[in-house]
Scaffold this motif. Structure first.
Motif, PDB file in Angstrom:
ATOM      1  N   GLU A   4    -131.104  97.274 -23.047  1.00  0.00           N
ATOM      2  CA  GLU A   4    -131.013  98.189 -24.187  1.00  0.00           C
ATOM      3  C   GLU A   4    -129.581  98.243 -24.724  1.00  0.00           C
ATOM      4  OE1 GLU A   4    -133.858  99.222 -25.375  1.00  0.00           O
ATOM      5  OE2 GLU A   4    -132.815 100.064 -27.107  1.00  0.00           O
ATOM      6  N   ALA A   5    -128.616  98.166 -23.823  1.00  0.00           N
ATOM      7  CA  ALA A   5    -127.218  98.143 -24.260  1.00  0.00           C
ATOM      8  C   ALA A   5    -126.963  96.911 -25.117  1.00  0.00           C
ATOM      9  CB  ALA A   5    -126.278  98.152 -23.049  1.00  0.00           C
ATOM     10  N   ALA A   6    -127.535  95.779 -24.702  1.00  0.00           N
ATOM     11  CA  ALA A   6    -127.361  94.547 -25.477  1.00  0.00           C
ATOM     12  C   ALA A   6    -127.976  94.705 -26.869  1.00  0.00           C
ATOM     13  CB  ALA A   6    -127.999  93.371 -24.731  1.00  0.00           C
ATOM     14  N   HIS A   7    -129.177  95.292 -26.922  1.00  0.00           N
ATOM     15  CA  HIS A   7    -129.807  95.530 -28.235  1.00  0.00           C
ATOM     16  C   HIS A   7    -128.903  96.390 -29.116  1.00  0.00           C
ATOM     17  CE1 HIS A   7    -133.817  93.761 -28.068  1.00  0.00           C
ATOM     18  NE2 HIS A   7    -133.910  94.139 -26.796  1.00  0.00           N
ATOM     19  N   ALA A   8    -128.402  97.476 -28.547  1.00  0.00           N
ATOM     20  CA  ALA A   8    -127.580  98.402 -29.328  1.00  0.00           C
ATOM     21  C   ALA A   8    -126.332  97.691 -29.862  1.00  0.00           C
ATOM     22  CB  ALA A   8    -127.194  99.614 -28.482  1.00  0.00           C
ATOM     23  N   LEU A   9    -125.721  96.887 -29.007  1.00  0.00           N
ATOM     24  CA  LEU A   9    -124.506  96.170 -29.443  1.00  0.00           C
ATOM     25  C   LEU A   9    -124.850  95.151 -30.531  1.00  0.00           C
ATOM     26  CD1 LEU A   9    -121.433  95.802 -28.818  1.00  0.00           C
ATOM     27  CD2 LEU A   9    -122.110  93.851 -27.405  1.00  0.00           C
ATOM     28  N   GLU A  10    -125.941  94.412 -30.309  1.00  0.00           N
ATOM     29  CA  GLU A  10    -126.318  93.386 -31.276  1.00  0.00           C
ATOM     30  C   GLU A  10    -126.696  93.987 -32.619  1.00  0.00           C
ATOM     31  OE1 GLU A  10    -129.226  90.674 -29.551  1.00  0.00           O
ATOM     32  OE2 GLU A  10    -128.103  90.712 -27.654  1.00  0.00           O
ATOM     33  N   GLU A  11    -127.276  95.193 -32.607  1.00  0.00           N
ATOM     34  CA  GLU A  11    -127.638  95.863 -33.862  1.00  0.00           C
ATOM     35  C   GLU A  11    -126.431  96.516 -34.519  1.00  0.00           C
ATOM     36  OE1 GLU A  11    -130.714  98.665 -32.922  1.00  0.00           O
ATOM     37  OE2 GLU A  11    -131.926  97.098 -31.969  1.00  0.00           O
ATOM     38  N   GLY A  12    -125.311  96.500 -33.856  1.00  0.00           N
ATOM     39  CA  GLY A  12    -124.120  97.115 -34.444  1.00  0.00           C
ATOM     40  C   GLY A  12    -124.127  98.635 -34.366  1.00  0.00           C
ATOM     41  N   VAL A  13    -124.885  99.198 -33.423  1.00  0.00           N
ATOM     42  CA  VAL A  13    -124.878 100.658 -33.246  1.00  0.00           C
ATOM     43  C   VAL A  13    -123.478 101.118 -32.844  1.00  0.00           C
ATOM     44  CG1 VAL A  13    -125.815 102.571 -31.895  1.00  0.00           C
ATOM     45  CG2 VAL A  13    -127.322 100.739 -32.697  1.00  0.00           C
ATOM     46  N   VAL A  14    -122.816 100.312 -32.023  1.00  0.00           N
ATOM     47  CA  VAL A  14    -121.376 100.494 -31.782  1.00  0.00           C
ATOM     48  C   VAL A  14    -120.688  99.189 -32.137  1.00  0.00           C
ATOM     49  CG1 VAL A  14    -121.048 102.224 -29.980  1.00  0.00           C
ATOM     50  CG2 VAL A  14    -121.819  99.928 -29.373  1.00  0.00           C
ATOM     51  N   ALA A  15    -119.397  99.284 -32.396  1.00  0.00           N
ATOM     52  CA  ALA A  15    -118.670  98.104 -32.862  1.00  0.00           C
ATOM     53  C   ALA A  15    -118.281  97.179 -31.714  1.00  0.00           C
ATOM     54  CB  ALA A  15    -117.442  98.530 -33.646  1.00  0.00           C
ATOM     55  N   THR A  16    -118.005  97.733 -30.553  1.00  0.00           N
ATOM     56  CA  THR A  16    -117.445  96.901 -29.476  1.00  0.00           C
ATOM     57  C   THR A  16    -118.034  97.274 -28.109  1.00  0.00           C
ATOM     58  OG1 THR A  16    -115.681  98.521 -29.109  1.00  0.00           O
ATOM     59  CG2 THR A  16    -115.185  96.712 -30.611  1.00  0.00           C
ATOM     60  N   PRO A  17    -118.025  96.310 -27.164  1.00  0.00           N
ATOM     61  CA  PRO A  17    -118.427  96.620 -25.787  1.00  0.00           C
ATOM     62  C   PRO A  17    -117.595  97.768 -25.216  1.00  0.00           C
ATOM     63  CG  PRO A  17    -118.231  94.250 -26.059  1.00  0.00           C
ATOM     64  CD  PRO A  17    -117.710  94.869 -27.322  1.00  0.00           C
ATOM     65  N   ALA A  18    -116.327  97.817 -25.581  1.00  0.00           N
ATOM     66  CA  ALA A  18    -115.438  98.861 -25.047  1.00  0.00           C
ATOM     67  C   ALA A  18    -115.989 100.249 -25.383  1.00  0.00           C
ATOM     68  CB  ALA A  18    -114.035  98.696 -25.631  1.00  0.00           C
ATOM     69  N   GLU A  19    -116.417 100.434 -26.620  1.00  0.00           N
ATOM     70  CA  GLU A  19    -116.923 101.752 -27.018  1.00  0.00           C
ATOM     71  C   GLU A  19    -118.243 102.060 -26.318  1.00  0.00           C
ATOM     72  OE1 GLU A  19    -115.949 102.324 -31.565  1.00  0.00           O
ATOM     73  OE2 GLU A  19    -115.910 100.220 -31.023  1.00  0.00           O
ATOM     74  N   LEU A  20    -119.084 101.036 -26.201  1.00  0.00           N
ATOM     75  CA  LEU A  20    -120.382 101.260 -25.560  1.00  0.00           C
ATOM     76  C   LEU A  20    -120.201 101.687 -24.097  1.00  0.00           C
ATOM     77  CD1 LEU A  20    -123.586  99.230 -26.043  1.00  0.00           C
ATOM     78  CD2 LEU A  20    -122.889  99.863 -23.750  1.00  0.00           C
ATOM     79  N   ASP A  21    -119.388 100.937 -23.381  1.00  0.00           N
ATOM     80  CA  ASP A  21    -119.212 101.230 -21.956  1.00  0.00           C
ATOM     81  C   ASP A  21    -118.522 102.574 -21.745  1.00  0.00           C
ATOM     82  OD1 ASP A  21    -120.585  99.112 -20.906  1.00  0.00           O
ATOM     83  OD2 ASP A  21    -118.837  97.826 -20.657  1.00  0.00           O
TER      84      ASP A  21
END
Ligand code: NAD
Length: 715
Positions: free
Chosen positions: A638-655
């Motif tokens: 799900e994290a990969a989906h969110a990142l790929e959809e641009g829900v957040v700009a960077t892995p840093a923000e997601l993590d």
């Protein structure tokens, strides 16, 4: 005598020289590779010059040296363990060369001397410290310990017990503690520092201070028998292991190494320190904690941009004085932004104000706040039943009930009370920002600000940009959150936003595991052993089963393909049985208040009986590793989906959002850092192994591509 980018050596009177750290173009000094190399050159010049009789080491910044350059760690730590060890051992020789100078030196510690900064300061025989400065070795917070001889020299300056305490806790020490520990020789006012350090150096040059003995002590073994060292380590080990947990081994590795190194001379001790450093640098904890530090730095840089583009919030308002509204108003006032707090019910306002008063009284009692200051903060929260003064606020946070029609009505009315450009933020937890914005005349001023409960404690705020939200409104909300001491992450409008969206497949995985026969207590144990602060069953109890189930449904409806309804759903069964969790004393566990009023968790046989009715095939034993895979993989996907959809700009923000929003285990660094640690090829292979469990376990095409090309989320 020497002029570099970070260091210069200047002649003083009577054969003395000053080695000054003054990193060009920056506010601080740090020990990056270039500075270490300049230090080597400067030391060589001093050693080669027969005229030099003593060295004064100073800083031209407010700090002395804040530590190593952490941005350089990533590349270094990708080397093999032995190579890392060899690298730090070689740097140690440069440091030794300074320690072995034939002339005395004195370090003037004017500000923070942390990590590598203190390690460098300990090379000199003598140190004078300003009473405003602090020294320490905080490396353990990055999953590391000092690797430039810090454990060796600290043990010899202050004794093994204190050295272990400093290294294992990472806590900085103020001047009196540093003096008492023998880490510095004198403490003085900041104004007198240079003069005092120079005077001490002159005394050393004249032979009035036995500086050679001080240097010799650092080259010899620690004055302690092997037995004494062993006993000391035994006591320390239990404490340290309990404090850092099994996933963060740096402190325990350090103290065992320090005990052994205590019996060796400098060279032998440094060999042990370097070898152990190589080991610790390769741990998952070091990789994750270093990355989290860099992520935090990246966010701070982003905030500076937002601060330029947003409007400063000098006066705020909150709609709703409930759990969330009250918490937001209190936090805003505490951090210096006055706030108007509106509710439709006087008793709610009274409650909100009383709660703020209680929190402030606690701060006063703990000595963190003076009474007068607390009174001023309290006075800066203005309770009101109408919207008087709203035309003078820069941002309003709406925290009324979670109901679309109510929110639309309240916000449409609010638009008439505030000026255009005033940012209106909704603290909705599950509604779409675009949906709420529909009836608004100025959707560009409308943004989501999703705080977490309890607001004064929880660090994360999701700032949600709807389709029509202006960049300026986002920047204003980010700035306000930062002013409140929070860590805002900008996310795009989607069901569940970022954190709850990624948490939902994890909870679904739990429900499916239980439906497949797992014992929910075993799942909790496995996930707590993995590093979560609480297992998923316990988490549902704490969140509240009814709330969790409702929010989960709303989010799942947004992703019907990946989050289909689960049959024989234990969470829904709990709700149906009115077992809501902690709030009514019964959920997956039973709760009774202990004498201090805190809920104490005990097993609930009736909850097991209820769950057994959902397990027609009976109970099944799952190995911990399988539980962890089944729980964690859907979260990564799900994290990969969110990142790929641009829900957040960077892995840093997601993590960062996962670390701060849901207590993702720090040593694993967040879903994407964890995926990197496992390797995308391994993640994909594990997903394929569990393919029968359906869509939540299906890696994205991009994940497969990354796996094939051996790519990572982080460099
Ligand atoms: P709450 O029931 O404690 O408080 C809601 C308050 O709003 C009440 O005091 C009520 O009197 C007041 N109110 C209702 N209509 C109003 C109006 N027209 N004008 C002014 N005040 C009005 O609810 P809460 O838990 O604080 O939740 C508030 C919002 O925050 C919801 O949207 C919720 O989804 C969201 N949220 C809650 C949590 C949580 O854990 N509680 C977490 C994140 C977000």
């Amino acid at each position: 005598m020497f002029q570099g980018e970070s260091i210069e050596v200047l002649p003083l009177q009577d054969g003395l020289v000053e080695l000054r750290f003054d990193r060009r173009g920056e506010a601080i000094n740090k020990l990056d590779a270039r500075t270490v190399d300049e230090f080597r050159q400067a030391t060589e010049r001093i050693a080669a010059s027969p005229e030099v009789r003593g060295v004064l080491v100073t800083s031209a910044k407010d700090v002395f040296i804040v530590g190593a350059d952490i941005t350089e760690f990533g590349a270094t730590f990708q080397q093999e363990e032995a190579q890392i060890a060899r690298g730090v051992r070689a740097s140690n020789e440069l440091f030794n060369a300074f320690e072995d100078l034939k002339v005395p030196s004195v370090v003037a510690i004017n500000g923070f001397a942390l990590g590598g900064g203190l390690e460098l300061a300990m090379l000199a025989p003598l140190r004078v410290m300003a009473d405003t400065a602090q020294v320490g070795v905080p490396e353990v917070k990055l999953g590391l310990f000092p690797g430039f001889g810090g454990t060796v020299r600290l043990s010899r300056l202050t004794g093994l017990a204190t050295a272990i305490d400093w290294v294992a806790s990472g806590k900085p020490a103020k001047a009196p503690a540093a003096l008492a520990a023998g880490v510095v020789d004198e403490v003085t006012s900041a104004d007198a520092l240079r003069e005092r350090a120079l005077a001490l150096l002159q005394r050393a040059v004249r032979g009035e201070v036995d500086w050679q003995a001080a240097q010799q002590r650092k080259r010899a073994p620690v004055a302690l028998s092997a037995q004494e060292a062993g006993a000391l380590v035994e006591t320390a080990r239990t404490q340290v292991a309990a404090r850092s947990g099994r996933h963060q081994p740096a402190a325990v590795i350090a103290l065992e190494m320090m005990a052994e190194a205590a019996g060796r001379d400098r060279a032998g001790a440094l060999d042990l320190e370097s070898a152990a450093f190589g080991r610790v640098a390769k741990t998952q904890a070091a990789a994750s904690l270093v990355q989290a530090f860099l992520n935090d730095q990246a966010l701070k840089k982003l905030y500076k941009r937002h601060a330029r583009e947003g409007r400063p919030v000098k006066q705020a308002a909150v709609l709703g004085a409930g759990i969330m509204g009250g918490g937001i108003a209190y936090t805003s006032a505490l951090r210096g932004t006055p706030v108007r707090m509106k509710d439709i019910a006087q008793p709610q306002l009274d409650l909100g104000i009383a709660e703020a008063g209680k929190q402030l009284a606690k701060q006063v009692k703990n000595g963190r706040l003076a009474q007068a200051k607390a009174d001023a903060i309290q006075a800066s929260i203005v309770p009101q039943l109408d919207e008087t003064g709203f035309d003078a606020v820069d941002c309003v946070v709406e925290a009324v009930v979670e109901n679309l029609e109510v929110k639309r009505k309240v916000l449409a009315a609010l638009e008439h009370s505030v000026k255009p450009g005033t940012v209106i933020a909704s603290n909705t937890s599950s509604l779409r920002i675009d949906d709420i914005a529909q009836p608004l005349a100025r959707p560009q001023d409308f943004v989501g600000m999703h705080f977490f409960n309890p607001v004064p404690v929880m660090q994360l705020v999701e700032v949600i940009q709807g389709t029509k939200t202006s960049d300026a409104a986002v920047s204003t909300a980010v700035g306000y959150a930062v002013a409140m001491g929070k860590t805002p992450i900008v996310v795009k409008d989607c069901p569940g936003f970022l954190v709850n969206r990624i948490l939902t497949p994890y909870i679904n995985a739990f429900v499916q595991l239980v439906a497949d026969g797992a014992d929910f207590e075993a799942v909790d144990r496995a996930m707590e052993a993995f590093g979560w602060p609480m297992g998923p069953a316990y988490l549902q109890d704490v969140v509240g089963m009814d709330v969790g189930s409702h929010v989960g449904d709303v989010i799942a409806a947004g992703y019907p393909q990946r989050m289909p309804a689960i049959e024989r759903n234990a969470v829904k069964a709990m709700v149906a049985a009115q077992r809501y969790g902690q709030k009514n004393g019964a959920g997956f566990y039973r709760y009774e208040n202990d004498p201090t009023g805190r809920p104490r968790k005990t097993a609930a046989p009736e909850a097991h009986a209820l769950v057994a009715t959902l397990q027609p095939q009976g109970k099944r034993d799952f190995a911990d590793a399988e539980i962890v895979e089944r729980m964690m993989l859907p979260m990564i996907v799900e994290a990969a989906h969110a990142l790929e959809e641009g829900v957040v700009a960077t892995p840093a923000e997601l993590d960062m959002a996962l670390l701060l929003g849901v207590g993702f285990p720090a040593y694993a660094g967040g879903a994407l850092k964890y995926a990197d640690w496992l390797g995308l090829d391994r993640v994909v292979a594990l997903c394929d192994k569990h393919a029968a469990l359906g869509a939540p376990y299906a890696p994205t095409a991009r994940m497969r591509e990354m796996a094939a090309q051996k790519l990572r989320y982080y460099p």
